[in-house]
Each structure stands twice: as C-alpha cells, then as structure tokens.
Design an enzyme around this catalytic site. Structure first.
Site, short mmCIF file in Angstrom:
data_model
loop_
_atom_site.label_atom_id
_atom_site.label_comp_id
_atom_site.label_asym_id
_atom_site.label_seq_id
_atom_site.Cartn_x
_atom_site.Cartn_y
_atom_site.Cartn_z
N SER A 1 -8.28 2.15 -2.65
CA SER A 1 -9.42 2.01 -1.39
C SER A 1 -10.16 2.54 -0.84
O SER A 1 -10.15 3.46 -0.76
CB SER A 1 -8.10 1.18 -0.53
OG SER A 1 -9.50 1.13 0.01
N LYS B 1 -2.65 5.29 0.48
CA LYS B 1 -3.31 5.14 -0.69
C LYS B 1 -4.18 6.34 -1.31
O LYS B 1 -4.21 6.63 -2.41
CB LYS B 1 -4.99 4.15 -0.70
CG LYS B 1 -4.49 2.41 -0.31
CD LYS B 1 -3.91 1.65 -2.50
CE LYS B 1 -3.70 0.81 -1.81
NZ LYS B 1 -3.55 0.33 -3.79
N TYR C 1 -1.88 2.52 5.62
CA TYR C 1 -3.01 1.67 4.29
C TYR C 1 -3.56 1.92 3.83
O TYR C 1 -3.08 3.01 2.57
CB TYR C 1 -3.38 0.34 4.53
CG TYR C 1 -4.15 0.16 3.60
CD1 TYR C 1 -3.44 -0.13 2.36
CD2 TYR C 1 -5.32 -0.10 3.39
CE1 TYR C 1 -4.04 -0.70 1.13
CE2 TYR C 1 -6.27 -0.63 2.12
CZ TYR C 1 -5.79 -0.65 1.04
OH TYR C 1 -5.53 -1.77 -0.31
#
Length: 320
Positions: free
Chosen positions: A117, A145, A141
């Site tokens: 991402s 990643k 998040y």
C-alpha cells in the site's frame, strides 16, 4: 500451474482472480469472508473458507492443489479504523502474513506477490513518490503493510523466497459490473451511495495549495492493477528476479473536485458538492511515479477517469 490468492473474494482480490483466469492461469482462493463476497467468486473456482491465520490449512491447500505461487491480498485494509483497532490490525496483517509465509515454507512454495500500500509513505514531502521515497507510515494499517514487506525480505534471507511488493494508491472502477467496491470508507462508493440515496456528496476541504483547492490523489483502475499482479506472478514463475517494491501510480493526479465533476458527467446527475472542514491528516497531494513498474511489469494507465467513474457507477447500479 496454480496460484493461490488470499483475499480473492474481495473487491480487488476478485478482480485479480478474474485477471488470472483470463490469462489462462489456474487459481484457488483463500478467504474468510469477513469482508469478501461469496457472489464475487466464480462457481468453478476452488475456495478455501479459512483465515490465513490457520497455517496448517494453508499448507495443506498448497500441497493438495500443487500451488506454485501466492498472491497475498488478505488483511484488514481500513487505515482510519486501524487506529481504533491496532491489535486486530496487527493480528490480521502481521500474524497473518507470518502464518502464510510459514505455510509456504512448509509446502515448498517460494514465490509471492504481496499487495502492499501507498500507506507505507505516510505524508510524503515530495511532489512525486518513487520507490526511493522514505517510508513513514502514519497508521497501524500502513505500519503492518511495511512490516509485511520486511517479513518477506527477512524470510528470503533464511531460505529461497522470490518476492515483490506492489504499492498502490486509490483503486477504483470495475472491470465487470458484477464486481464492485463496497467499502464504507473509499471516495467512489461514498459519492455514488450519496447520489443513489439523494444526498449531496461531500468534499473535505477546498483550501489546499492545489489548483482547485481540493486534495489531489492517484486514482488507478482496478483492472489495470489486476493485470500488474498477473504480470508480476508470471515473471516470478518464469524465474525473473523482480525489484522488491513497485509503485503502481499514474505520475499525475486528479483532484477530488475533478472526481466530483466526472461523477456528475457520468451519471447525468448535476450536483454541487457540499464543502466540509478538512479532515486531520489529509495531505494536499499524493501522486506516485509508475516508471519502474512500467519497465518491469508492463504497467500502464489504460483507463481514463471517465472509464473509472462510469464502470463504478454501472457496477453499483447493477448490484442494487
């Protein structure tokens, strides 16, 4: 040859499954359907209904179906919500990736394409993000990643593992009306749902230092993204060593205001978006170069903004 796709019942995952099948590659899906849709899965596709946290199930599936490569998408994908649910995010995204890599090692599968991402960059201080841009994730998040990328790097030091990570930004549109974005957090479904419910779409801040005052982002069509995953897997299967990370970006950007105009044009619904206050943490501009991916993965922006909006609108209307 068979490819295992984790999270293959989700919006992006189902498009990747579709792209692999169109390319003539067999694939099986692992998905726990916590956010995926069973109706997105082709009737003749093998589905393992399981969390990726179950290492034994993953390893067994890889051996039984003679899997040669993995495309890893499964995970908790909502950056904003991850701030409120950090432990859950780390469990799903970090422990889940550890489980998957362990299963691959046990099953002698040594090729993986990781769906990473742009969240790993946080708020970059450059106009165009490249693979050399410093990583500075600002949410659990984004952190998970980046850790996923580290896990593959470190696993490759310990035993054979051929890998690459694809970092991408705002994925939109639809390759076929049966597959759509149902996220309650993404711009396109938020705008489309507002129009379908006779509400006025909202822009958060129109006083940014951009041409029209609204945030500029990198929007890429989901079909283009899916094709890049197929090429990456094909390259690894052919024995080609790839760069550890690739940005799938446009090299340009589209403002939120421009998206609103495109939606009005595509739907025939004239509206003036409501202007709300800025949201904390929204940078004025995030745009990435896709030059490295174009060189190695045949990456290209093959769909226009109008294509993105029209296909997204058609998919949601069909669903309703």
């Amino acid at each position: 040859m068979t490819v295992l796709i984790t999270g293959g019942a989700g919006y992006i995952g189902s498009h990747i499954v579709r792209a692999f099948r169109l390319a003539g590659l067999d694939c099986i899906i692992v998905d726990d359907f916590s956010s995926g849709h069973r109706e997105f899965v082709p009737d003749d596709c093998v589905v393992i209904d399981s969390s990726i946290l179950d290492t034994k199930i993953l390893a067994k599936a890889m051996v039984e179906h003679e899997v040669e490569a993995v495309v890893h998408l499964a995970g908790f994908k909502y950056a904003g919500v991850s701030v409120q649910r950090p432990l859950h995010t780390y469990e799903q995204n970090v422990q889940g990736t550890v489980s998957l890599l362990q299963a691959m090692h046990e099953a002698d599968v040594d090729k993986i394409v990781f769906s990473s991402s742009a969240a790993v960059y946080g708020t970059p201080d450059v106009d165009i993000v490249t693979e050399a841009t410093a990583t500075a994730p600002e949410s659990p998040y984004g952190e998970t990643k980046l850790i996923g990328e580290w896990l593959m790097r470190d696993a490759a030091r310990a035993h054979p593992l051929h890998h690459t990570s694809l970092r991408y930004f705002n994925v939109v549109g639809s390759a076929t009306p049966e597959l759509y974005d149902s996220s309650p957090h993404n711009l396109f479904p938020l705008v489309i749902e507002a129009l379908l419910e006779d509400r006025t779409p909202r822009i958060y801040g129109d006083d940014y230092p951009t041409a029209d005052g609204t945030c500029v982002r990198d929007y890429i069509h989901v079909a283009d993204l899916a094709d890049a995953h197929v090429v990456a897997a094909q390259k690894l299967l052919a024995g080609t060593e790839l760069h550890p990370v690739y940005n799938l970006g446009s090299g340009d950007g589209v403002s939120v205001r421009q998206i609103m105009t495109a939606v009005a044009d595509a739907t025939g619904i004239a509206f003036e978006p409501e202007i709300a206050a800025r949201r904390e943490g929204d940078p004025a501009r995030i745009v990435a170069s896709g030059e490295l991916a174009a060189r190695d993965l045949n990456w290209a922006m093959r769909h226009t903004v109008a294509d993105m909006v029209t296909s997204a609108w058609q998919a949601r209307n069909l669903d309703r």
